[in-house]
Design an enzyme around this catalytic site. Structure first.
Site, PDB file in Angstrom:
ATOM      1  CB  THR A 270      -0.867   0.073   1.271  1.00 18.88           C
ATOM      2  OG1 THR A 270       0.002   0.222   2.409  1.00 18.88           O
ATOM      3  CG2 THR A 270      -1.737  -1.154   1.428  1.00 18.88           C
ATOM      4  CG  ASP A 271       1.344   5.969  -1.050  1.00 26.78           C
ATOM      5  OD1 ASP A 271       2.313   6.019  -0.265  1.00 26.78           O
ATOM      6  OD2 ASP A 271       1.114   6.858  -1.889  1.00 26.78           O
ATOM      7  CD1 TRP A 272       5.151   5.369   4.752  1.00 27.38           C
ATOM      8  CD2 TRP A 272       4.854   4.171   2.912  1.00 27.38           C
ATOM      9  NE1 TRP A 272       6.219   4.494   4.625  1.00 27.38           N
ATOM     10  CE2 TRP A 272       6.058   3.752   3.516  1.00 27.38           C
ATOM     11  CE3 TRP A 272       4.453   3.510   1.739  1.00 27.38           C
ATOM     12  CZ2 TRP A 272       6.869   2.750   2.992  1.00 27.38           C
ATOM     13  CZ3 TRP A 272       5.250   2.515   1.218  1.00 27.38           C
ATOM     14  CH2 TRP A 272       6.440   2.148   1.851  1.00 27.38           C
ATOM     15  N   GLY A 273      -0.257   4.727   4.567  1.00 23.71           N
ATOM     16  CA  GLY A 273      -1.438   5.164   5.305  1.00 23.71           C
ATOM     17  C   GLY A 273      -2.039   3.947   5.953  1.00 23.71           C
ATOM     18  CD  GLU A 290       5.775  -0.895   4.554  1.00 21.99           C
ATOM     19  OE1 GLU A 290       6.019   0.093   5.276  1.00 21.99           O
ATOM     20  OE2 GLU A 290       6.280  -2.000   4.756  1.00 21.99           O
TER      21      GLU A 290
END
Ligand code: BGC
Length: 784
Positions: A270-273, A290
C-alpha cells in the site's frame, strides 16, 4: 561412557525436536508451514511510522537505515530478516546524518522523472538508475520506492515532476529503463502509484472515475509496459479510489489485471497510510500494508479467524512476501559499505543532465559567443531548485547553481548582482522559515520558495555596461500533498517577474545585448504570453544536484541540448480538456490530506466534484492526442526541442512481417556545424476499426548516438501489433484494426519529417477481463 553417550543422544533429539527451519530460497513451503497465524499477519504489515529509524524494530538485530520510509517486520525464529524500503524517485531518500557519528549519508540528487523522460534516451536512463540503485544497495536499503509513473493528465498535478509524461508509451518505456537500472544492483523498486493517482488534492479519498478505454490505453498502459518489460520487484497501490474502490483494495486491479493479465510476479504494497479495509486489501492481493500498524495485524488475524480471509488468500500473500524477502540484500547478508561513490555519480549526473534540458527558443544567441561577464538575475540562479518537495526530495550534499555553472565555464558573474541576491535569499529564507506555521507539513512543503525580488530599472541600467548579456532564471517548485494553482506565481508569471523580464529585455536589447531565460520549474507553466520577449529560453526543469552546471554547459556550448518535451505546453490552461475536471485552484488540499494521513479520517462534506470524485470526462483526449486531433494551437508541442545543430531525415521505410510486426527505418544526418543527438519519434495513424481514434499516437522512438557534423545514423524502430491496438469497451478487447496505417517520422509531434505506410491484412484482438468499470459510464467530451 555409556551414560555420556545417552545424554548426548537425548540432547540431540531435544534439539532436533525444537530446531526451527530457517528461511532459504528453496524452503518457502516449509517456512509457510512453520509460521503461526500471528507471524503470517506480522509479515503482511510493515514496521510502523519511522520504523526504519534505528532501534525501533526491537525484534530485529538488524541495523536499519535512518530516514528510510518503512520496513517489513522480521521473524527471527525462522531466519526472516526485516527489509528496508526508502523513497525515491530522484535518488535515495534517507537521513544524511545520524546521532553518534560524524559520518554522513548523503545521496545523489538525480534529475527528476520528468527530466529522465525528456532525454528520450533509454540506455542513458538505465545508466543513471544503475548508479542510483548502487546507492540503494550500498546504504543497506532493499527497495527504492520508485519510479513514480502516473500520467501527466493535467499539468497542475503537484507531483508531475516525479512522473514522466503525458504519453503512456514514453512513460512506460522510461519506467522500464529506470527499473532495469535500479534492479541490476540486486535491489528492488516499487512502481507507483498504481493507479490513476493523478491529483494531490484529497488524494487519500478522491475517486478517479474513468471509462475503461481511457483507463486501459492511458492510465494503466505505462504500468503494463513496465511490468511486462522490466519485472519490478514491487508495485505500490495508490491512496485514491478508482471507479468507486480504493485501488489498494481492488482485486480486479491488483490480481486480475496486474497479475493474471500482465504476469506480475512481485509483491504489492500500500501507499503510506492506514485505511480501515485491511481485510479487503489482503483479499485483493495487496501483500504488504505500509508503513504498517498493530491494528492492521489484528484485523488480519481477526479476518482469518472469522473466515473473511481464507487460508489460501493469507498463504498466497505470505508466499509472495517470502519470495520477495529471499531476493533482498538483507536476506542475503550483503555487507553494504555506506560509502557509495558519490563523486563518480555526481560526474555521471553532470554529464547526463544536459540530455534532459530542452531548448525552447533560440534566435541565434545560443551557444553564447564572445561574452565574458553575465548579469545573472532571478532567485533560482543562486538558489537553484534541484527537485520537488515531499517524499520525492533527496537529501543531497549540495546543489550546484547557475552562478557556479557559469564560473565553471570560465565566465564571470557580476559580483554586485550576486551579492544582492544572496543576501536577499538568506534574509527572506529566515523570515519565511520563522513565519511558517508549525503545521507538521514540513516534509510535504519543503524549504520555502523565495519570491522574486523587486529590481529597479536604474539598477539594471547601472549594471548594463559592466555585463555582456543577461540571464533571468524563473523558478517554480511543487510537491507531494497539494496541487499547483492556475494563478500568478505558479501557472503564470507574477507581475514582478513580467516586469523584470520586460525591463531586462528592454535595457539589454537597446544596447544590442541579449537576454536568456532559464526555466527552473517542476512542471508546465504558461509561456505563450511572454516567450517572444527573451532571445532564448532553456527549459531546465528541476534537474538534480548538478543542474546549475548543466544549464551553464548548455548555454556556453559545452553541451548541445537534446531533450524533447514529454508533454504539451498549451497556450492557455483552459485549452486543456481535463482543466474542467481538475481542482486547479483548490485551497484546502493539505489539511484534508493530513487528516487522513494521521488516521483522523477525512473531512466529511457532500461529495464535491474534482475533490471527492474526478470524472475523467476528457477520456483519451489527453495531451497531444487532443491538441493534434482537434487542431488546437499550442505554445510548444509534445516531442519538441531545439538543438544547436540541424538534422536531415532520409526517406523513411516501413515493412511489416506476416505476424504484423512493423520495422521502421530512417537515416538521420547531422547537417549542422556541431555534434548532436536527435530523437526520432514515430507517430502512427491507424484505421479506425470502428473506434474514434486520435489523429496519431506515439508508438516508438529512438535517440541517435552523438553525430558529428556530416555524420549519419540509420535508426531502426520496431512496433509489435499489440502496441498498435486500441481498447474497445464494447468487446472488452485490445484490437488492432486491419487496413492502411501511416507511420509519421517526427522531430516532434508537430514537425513530421517523412511518412511511410503499411497494411495489416487481418485484424487482431486480445480480449481481457471486463473489470474496473465505473458505476455509471463517465460522460465524455467528443473531439472528432
Ligand atoms: C507517498 C509515496 C511514498 C511514501 C513513503 C507517501 O506519502 O505517496 O510516494 O513512497 O509516502 O514515503
Amino acid at each position: 561412557m555409556k551414560k555420556i553417550f545417552l545424554i548426548a543422544t537425548a540432547m540431540l533429539c531435544t534439539l532436533a525436536l525444537f530446531a526451527q527451519p530457517k528461511l532459504r530460497k528453496d524452503n518457502i513451503d516449509e517456512i509457510l508451514k512453520a509460521l503461526t497465524l500471528e507471524e503470517k499477519a506480522t509479515l503482511l504489515v510493515g514496521g510502523g511510522w519511522g520504523s526504519a529509524t534505528a532501534g525501533s524494530m526491537t525484534a530485529s538485530s538488524e541495523s536499519l537505515v535512518s530516514g528510510a520510509a518503512g520496513t517489513t517486520r522480521p521473524i527471527p525464529r525462522l531466519g526472516i530478516p526485516a527489509t528496508v524500503l526508502a523513497d525515491g524517485p530522484a535518488g535515495l531518500r534517507i537521513n544524511p546524518t545520524r546521532p553518534g557519528t560524524n559520518a554522513t549519508f548523503y545521496c545523489t540528487g538525480f534529475p527528476v522523472g520528468t527530466v529522465l523522460a525528456s532525454t528520450w534516451n533509454m540506455p542513458l536512463v538505465e545508466k543513471l538508475t544503475t548508479a542510483m540503485g548502487d546507492e540503494v544497495r550500498e546504504y543497506g536499503v532493499d527497495v527504492l520506492l520508485a519510479p513514480g509513473q502516473n500520467l501527466h493528465r493535467n499539468p497542475l498535478c503537484g507531483r508531475n515532476f516525479e512522473y514522466f509524461s503525458e504519453d503512456p508509451l514514453l512513460a512506460g518505456k522510461t519506467s522500464a529503463a529506470y527499473i532495469r537500472g535500479v534492479q541490476s544492483n540486486g535491489v528492488g523498486v516499487s512502481a507507483k502509484h498504481f493507479a490513476a493517482n493523478d491529483q494531490e488534492v484529497n488524494r487519500q479519498e478522491n475517486d478517479s472515475r474513468i471509462n475503461t478505454r481511457a483507463l486501459r490505453e492511458l492510465y494503466l498502459k505505462g504500468f503494463e509496459i513496465a511490468v511486462r518489460e522490466a519485472d519490478p520487484w514491487t508495485v505500490m497501490s495508490s491512496y485514491n479510489k478508482l471507479n468507486g474502490n480504493y485501488t489498494q483494495q481492488s482485486y480486479d486491479l491488483l490480481t486480475t489485471v496486474l497479475r493474471e493479465e500482465w504476469g506480475f510476479k512481485g509483491i504489492v504494497m500500500t501507499d503510506w497510510g492506514n485505511k480501515k479495509g485491511t481485510v479487503a486489501a489482503v483479499k485483493a492481493g495487496n501483500d504488504l500494508m505500509e508503513p504498517g500498524m498493530e491494528n492492521e495485524i489484528e484485523r488480519i488475524i481477526a479476518g482469518v479467524k472469522d473466515g473473511s480471509i481464507s487460508q489460501a488468500e493469507l498463504d498466497r500473500n505470505v508466499r509472495n512476501m517470502l519470495e520477495y524477502i529471499v531476493r533482498t540484500p538483507r536476506f542475503q547478508g550483503y555487507k553494504y559499505s555506506n560509502k557509495p561513490d558519490l563523486k563518480a555519480h555526481a560526474k555521471l549526473v553532470h554529464e547526463a543532465t544536459a540530455e534532459g534540458l530542452i531548448l525552447l527558443e533560440n534566435n541565434g544567441v545560443l551557444p553564447l559567443k564572445d561574452v565574458k561577464t553575465v548579469a545573472l538575475y532571478g532567485i533560482g540562479s543562486y538558489d537553484f531548485i534541484a527537485g520537488g518537495t515531499g517524499s520525492g526530495n533527496v537529501n543531497k550534499a549540495y546543489v550546484r547553481n547557475v552562478a557556479e555553472g557559469f564560473k565553471a565555464n570560465g565566465l564571470e558573474v557580476d559580483a554586485d548582482i550576486q551579492t544582492w541576491y544572496e543576501q536577499y535569499i538568506a534574509l527572506k529564507k529566515t523570515e519565511l522559515r520563522n513565519n511558517a506555521a508549525d503545521n507538521g507539513l514540513g516534509i510535504l512543503l519543503g524549504d520555502p520558495v523565495v519570491p522574486e525580488m523587486a529590481i529597479s530599472r536604474s539598477f539594471i541600467e547601472k549594471k548594463l555596461n559592466a555585463t555582456d548579456f543577461a540571464v533571468l532564471t524563473i523558478s517554480r517548485n511543487a510537491g507531494e500533498g497539494d496541487d499547483r494553482k492556475a494563478a500568478d506565481g505558479d501557472w503564470t508569471l507574477t507581475g514582478q517577474e513580467r516586469e523584470l523580464l520586460q525591463t531586462l529585455a528592454d535595457v539589454y536589447h537597446a544596447a544590442g545585448k541579449k537576454l536568456v531565460v532559464v526555466l527552473n520549474i517542476g512542471g508546465v507553466i504558461e509561456t505563450a504570453s511572454w516567450k517572444h520577449i527573451p532571445d532564448a529560453i532553456l527549459l531546465a526543469w528541476t534537474p538534480g544536484q548538478e543542474g546549475g552546471l548543466a544549464v551553464a554547459d548548455v548555454l556556453c556550448g559545452a553541451s548541445n541540448p537534446s531533450g524533447k518535451l514529454p508533454m504539451t505546453f498549451p497556450v492557455s490552461y483552459f485549452d486543456i480538456p481535463s482543466s474542467f475536471n481538475f481542482p486547479f485552484n483548490y485551497k484546502g488540499g493539505n489539511s484534508i490530506d493530513m487528516a487522513a494521513l494521521l488516521g483522523m479520517g477525512t473531512v466529511r462534506r457532500n461529495p464535491v466534484k474534482d475533490i471527492d470524485y474526478t470524472d475523467y470526462a476528457e477520456g483519451i483526449w489527453v495531451g497531444y492526442r487532443y491538441f493534434a486531433t482537434a487542431g488546437k494551437p499550442v505554445s510548444y508541442p509534445f516531442g519538441y526541442g531545439l538543438s544547436y545543430t540541424t538534422f536531415a531525415y532520409s526517406k523513411p521505410a516501413v515493412k511489416v512481417d506476416k505476424n504484423g510486426k512493423v520495422t521502421a527505418t530512417v537515416t538521420v544526418t547531422n547537417t549542422g556545424k556541431v555534434a548532436g543527438k536527435e530523437v526520432v519519434e514515430l507517430y502512427v495513424t491507424a484505421p479506425d476499426g470502428g473506434l474514434v481514434k486520435p489523429v496519431f499516437e506515439l508508438k516508438g522512438f529512438a535517440k541517435t548516438k552523438e553525430l558529428r557534423p556530416g555524420a549519419s545514423e540509420t535508426v531502426t524502430i520496431t512496433i509489435d501489433p499489440y502496441t498498435l491496438a486500441s481498447f474497445n469497451e464494447t468487446t472488452s478487447a485490445w484490437e488492432t484494426a486491419a487496413g492502411n496505417y501511416t507511420v509519421h517520422f517526427g522531430a516532434s509531434s508537430a514537425d513530421i519529417r517523412g511518412a511511410a505506410t503499411f497494411k495489416l491484412a487481418k485484424p487482431q484482438s486480445w480480449p481481457v477481463h471486463r473489470v474496473l468499470l465505473p458505476a455509471e459510464p463517465v460522460k465524455e467530451i467528443s473531439v472528432k
